[in-house]
Design a protein around this motif. Structure first.
Motif, PDB file in Angstrom:
ATOM      1  N   ASP A  62      42.138  39.305  47.627  1.00 24.87           N
ATOM      2  CA  ASP A  62      41.500  39.547  48.916  1.00 24.87           C
ATOM      3  C   ASP A  62      40.043  39.943  48.715  1.00 24.87           C
ATOM      4  O   ASP A  62      39.698  40.703  47.802  1.00 24.87           O
ATOM      5  CB  ASP A  62      42.222  40.666  49.673  1.00 24.87           C
ATOM      6  CG  ASP A  62      43.596  40.233  50.142  1.00 24.87           C
ATOM      7  OD1 ASP A  62      43.835  39.007  50.202  1.00 24.87           O
ATOM      8  OD2 ASP A  62      44.429  41.118  50.438  1.00 24.87           O
ATOM      9  N   ASN A  63      39.166  39.433  49.583  1.00 26.27           N
ATOM     10  CA  ASN A  63      37.741  39.753  49.584  1.00 26.27           C
ATOM     11  C   ASN A  63      37.024  39.334  48.302  1.00 26.27           C
ATOM     12  O   ASN A  63      35.932  39.820  48.012  1.00 26.27           O
ATOM     13  CB  ASN A  63      37.520  41.267  49.798  1.00 26.27           C
ATOM     14  CG  ASN A  63      38.159  41.738  51.071  1.00 26.27           C
ATOM     15  OD1 ASN A  63      38.096  41.050  52.089  1.00 26.27           O
ATOM     16  ND2 ASN A  63      38.813  42.901  51.019  1.00 26.27           N
ATOM     17  N   ALA A  64      37.623  38.438  47.520  1.00 28.64           N
ATOM     18  CA  ALA A  64      36.993  38.021  46.271  1.00 28.64           C
ATOM     19  C   ALA A  64      36.048  36.858  46.516  1.00 28.64           C
ATOM     20  O   ALA A  64      36.288  36.017  47.364  1.00 28.64           O
ATOM     21  CB  ALA A  64      38.062  37.608  45.256  1.00 28.64           C
ATOM     22  N   GLN A  65      34.980  36.839  45.771  1.00 34.38           N
ATOM     23  CA  GLN A  65      34.030  35.733  45.812  1.00 34.38           C
ATOM     24  C   GLN A  65      34.225  34.886  44.557  1.00 34.38           C
ATOM     25  O   GLN A  65      33.978  35.354  43.451  1.00 34.38           O
ATOM     26  CB  GLN A  65      32.593  36.266  45.864  1.00 34.38           C
ATOM     27  CG  GLN A  65      32.288  37.081  47.108  1.00 34.38           C
ATOM     28  CD  GLN A  65      32.461  36.272  48.376  1.00 34.38           C
ATOM     29  OE1 GLN A  65      32.004  35.138  48.448  1.00 34.38           O
ATOM     30  NE2 GLN A  65      33.120  36.841  49.365  1.00 34.38           N
ATOM     31  N   PRO A  66      34.701  33.613  44.699  1.00 32.55           N
ATOM     32  CA  PRO A  66      35.032  32.821  43.528  1.00 32.55           C
ATOM     33  C   PRO A  66      33.877  32.644  42.553  1.00 32.55           C
ATOM     34  O   PRO A  66      34.094  32.437  41.376  1.00 32.55           O
ATOM     35  CB  PRO A  66      35.454  31.474  44.125  1.00 32.55           C
ATOM     36  CG  PRO A  66      35.829  31.769  45.532  1.00 32.55           C
ATOM     37  CD  PRO A  66      34.988  32.936  45.944  1.00 32.55           C
ATOM     38  N   GLY A  67      32.633  32.724  43.020  1.00 29.19           N
ATOM     39  CA  GLY A  67      31.512  32.465  42.132  1.00 29.19           C
ATOM     40  C   GLY A  67      31.136  33.635  41.232  1.00 29.19           C
ATOM     41  O   GLY A  67      30.323  33.486  40.338  1.00 29.19           O
ATOM     42  N   SER A  68      31.686  34.827  41.470  1.00 29.96           N
ATOM     43  CA  SER A  68      31.259  35.989  40.695  1.00 29.96           C
ATOM     44  C   SER A  68      31.809  35.899  39.278  1.00 29.96           C
ATOM     45  O   SER A  68      32.970  35.615  39.068  1.00 29.96           O
ATOM     46  CB  SER A  68      31.722  37.274  41.376  1.00 29.96           C
ATOM     47  OG  SER A  68      33.127  37.319  41.477  1.00 29.96           O
ATOM     48  N   SER A  69      30.937  36.182  38.294  1.00 28.40           N
ATOM     49  CA  SER A  69      31.318  35.959  36.900  1.00 28.40           C
ATOM     50  C   SER A  69      32.404  36.924  36.446  1.00 28.40           C
ATOM     51  O   SER A  69      33.279  36.542  35.668  1.00 28.40           O
ATOM     52  CB  SER A  69      30.092  36.063  35.999  1.00 28.40           C
ATOM     53  OG  SER A  69      29.518  37.344  36.108  1.00 28.40           O
ATOM     54  N   HIS A  70      32.386  38.186  36.937  1.00 28.61           N
ATOM     55  CA  HIS A  70      33.425  39.119  36.493  1.00 28.61           C
ATOM     56  C   HIS A  70      34.784  38.703  37.027  1.00 28.61           C
ATOM     57  O   HIS A  70      35.793  38.837  36.338  1.00 28.61           O
ATOM     58  CB  HIS A  70      33.078  40.557  36.912  1.00 28.61           C
ATOM     59  CG  HIS A  70      33.165  40.813  38.384  1.00 28.61           C
ATOM     60  ND1 HIS A  70      32.182  40.435  39.263  1.00 28.61           N
ATOM     61  CD2 HIS A  70      34.138  41.390  39.126  1.00 28.61           C
ATOM     62  CE1 HIS A  70      32.526  40.784  40.496  1.00 28.61           C
ATOM     63  NE2 HIS A  70      33.711  41.353  40.439  1.00 28.61           N
ATOM     64  N   LEU A  71      34.828  38.190  38.250  1.00 26.90           N
ATOM     65  CA  LEU A  71      36.095  37.707  38.793  1.00 26.90           C
ATOM     66  C   LEU A  71      36.567  36.484  38.020  1.00 26.90           C
ATOM     67  O   LEU A  71      37.750  36.360  37.684  1.00 26.90           O
ATOM     68  CB  LEU A  71      35.950  37.361  40.277  1.00 26.90           C
ATOM     69  CG  LEU A  71      37.177  36.682  40.899  1.00 26.90           C
ATOM     70  CD1 LEU A  71      38.389  37.598  40.849  1.00 26.90           C
ATOM     71  CD2 LEU A  71      36.884  36.255  42.328  1.00 26.90           C
ATOM     72  N   TYR A  72      35.624  35.582  37.695  1.00 25.19           N
ATOM     73  CA  TYR A  72      36.014  34.390  36.944  1.00 25.19           C
ATOM     74  C   TYR A  72      36.609  34.773  35.593  1.00 25.19           C
ATOM     75  O   TYR A  72      37.641  34.254  35.182  1.00 25.19           O
ATOM     76  CB  TYR A  72      34.816  33.458  36.739  1.00 25.19           C
ATOM     77  CG  TYR A  72      35.158  32.315  35.814  1.00 25.19           C
ATOM     78  CD1 TYR A  72      35.941  31.256  36.246  1.00 25.19           C
ATOM     79  CD2 TYR A  72      34.748  32.332  34.479  1.00 25.19           C
ATOM     80  CE1 TYR A  72      36.300  30.223  35.403  1.00 25.19           C
ATOM     81  CE2 TYR A  72      35.098  31.312  33.624  1.00 25.19           C
ATOM     82  CZ  TYR A  72      35.874  30.257  34.087  1.00 25.19           C
ATOM     83  OH  TYR A  72      36.241  29.251  33.236  1.00 25.19           O
ATOM     84  N   ARG A  73      35.975  35.709  34.904  1.00 29.45           N
ATOM     85  CA  ARG A  73      36.502  36.118  33.592  1.00 29.45           C
ATOM     86  C   ARG A  73      37.874  36.758  33.729  1.00 29.45           C
ATOM     87  O   ARG A  73      38.751  36.551  32.884  1.00 29.45           O
ATOM     88  CB  ARG A  73      35.512  37.061  32.894  1.00 29.45           C
ATOM     89  CG  ARG A  73      34.272  36.336  32.380  1.00 29.45           C
ATOM     90  CD  ARG A  73      33.472  37.225  31.436  1.00 29.45           C
ATOM     91  NE  ARG A  73      32.882  38.368  32.139  1.00 29.45           N
ATOM     92  CZ  ARG A  73      31.681  38.322  32.708  1.00 29.45           C
ATOM     93  NH1 ARG A  73      30.945  37.237  32.677  1.00 29.45           N
ATOM     94  NH2 ARG A  73      31.218  39.401  33.323  1.00 29.45           N
ATOM     95  N   ALA A  74      38.083  37.519  34.801  1.00 30.03           N
ATOM     96  CA  ALA A  74      39.401  38.118  35.040  1.00 30.03           C
ATOM     97  C   ALA A  74      40.450  37.031  35.283  1.00 30.03           C
ATOM     98  O   ALA A  74      41.571  37.108  34.764  1.00 30.03           O
ATOM     99  CB  ALA A  74      39.344  39.080  36.225  1.00 30.03           C
ATOM    100  N   MET A  75      40.075  36.013  36.078  1.00 31.19           N
ATOM    101  CA  MET A  75      41.019  34.921  36.324  1.00 31.19           C
ATOM    102  C   MET A  75      41.295  34.146  35.049  1.00 31.19           C
ATOM    103  O   MET A  75      42.430  33.761  34.773  1.00 31.19           O
ATOM    104  CB  MET A  75      40.474  33.991  37.419  1.00 31.19           C
ATOM    105  CG  MET A  75      40.478  34.617  38.798  1.00 31.19           C
ATOM    106  SD  MET A  75      40.153  33.417  40.134  1.00 31.19           S
ATOM    107  CE  MET A  75      38.455  32.975  39.791  1.00 31.19           C
ATOM    108  N   ARG A  76      40.249  33.925  34.224  1.00 30.29           N
ATOM    109  CA  ARG A  76      40.436  33.199  32.973  1.00 30.29           C
ATOM    110  C   ARG A  76      41.368  33.970  32.046  1.00 30.29           C
ATOM    111  O   ARG A  76      42.251  33.390  31.419  1.00 30.29           O
ATOM    112  CB  ARG A  76      39.085  32.966  32.293  1.00 30.29           C
ATOM    113  CG  ARG A  76      39.215  32.165  30.986  1.00 30.29           C
ATOM    114  CD  ARG A  76      37.856  31.893  30.388  1.00 30.29           C
ATOM    115  NE  ARG A  76      37.140  33.126  30.096  1.00 30.29           N
ATOM    116  CZ  ARG A  76      35.884  33.171  29.677  1.00 30.29           C
ATOM    117  NH1 ARG A  76      35.189  32.058  29.536  1.00 30.29           N
ATOM    118  NH2 ARG A  76      35.303  34.321  29.419  1.00 30.29           N
TER     119      ARG A  76
END
Length: 201
Positions: A6-20
């Protein structure tokens, strides 16, 4: 299935690394294939069925027969990754030079001559919609789609800028039985399997 906090921005690098990190931890734990798109994590829970895998095999063999020895039609790991775009994909077939495979971690998408996908019966939009958007964002020069549901496909080329970001400008549709050119190599689409008609099963 696509998931995103929720409220996540797909382009943010910290979120991307967490998803990876999540995807890599789940790869050997749960069935199916995990990928990261602009919307979040895609999990295709269905194991590939016979016609899908046979299509991948025949395409790989036909491409490698047509290509010079130093170019391969690779299936499997590692992924193709664009961290800046927040995308991590694993095409069914990657046309790539052997020399460009000598890397640690994911392949550089700009070294891929072409990505080839065989449409999943359980999630066709992943191949026809989101990958058609994600692959030009990654800089993959060509994208070939084979659809065993309909016995048709398309080759997409010529990345150009649009208001929505990079997109393929040229699309060449084909039907099974015709020859098709992927990157610099032409192969037959004869005798590629089709998915069984569920209404007749």
């Amino acid at each position: 299935m696509t998931t995103l906090p929720d409220n996540a921005q797909p382009g943010s690098s910290h979120l991307y690394r967490a998803m990876r990190d999540f995807v890599q931890s789940m790869d050997d734990t749960l069935p199916g294939k995990f990928e990261i798109t602009k919307e979040g994590i895609v999990h295709d829970m269905m194991a590939p069925i016979g016609p899908h895998e046979l299509t991948v095999l025949r395409l790989r063999k036909r491409l490698e027969k047509a290509m010079p020895e130093e170019i391969v039609a690779h299936t499997g790991e590692p992924d193709v990754e664009g961290e800046a775009e927040g995308i991590m994909r694993r095409p069914d077939v990657m046309v790539i030079a052997e020399a460009d495979m000598e890397v640690e971690g994911a392949f550089d998408p700009r070294t891929i001559y072409a990505a080839v996908e065989v449409v999943s019966r359980s999630n066709p939009d992943n191949d026809w919609v989101t990958k058609m958007r994600d692959y030009p964002l990654l800089g993959i020069a060509e994208y070939a789609v084979f659809d065993p549901r309909t016995g048709t496909g398309a080759v997409l080329t010529d990345i150009h800028s649009t208001p929505d970001g990079p997109r393929y400008a040229t699309r060449k549709d084909f039907v099974y039985g015709e020859d098709v050119t992927i990157a610099d190599w032409t192969i037959s689409t004869e005798n590629l399997p089709r998915y069984p008609d569920p209404e007749k099963g």
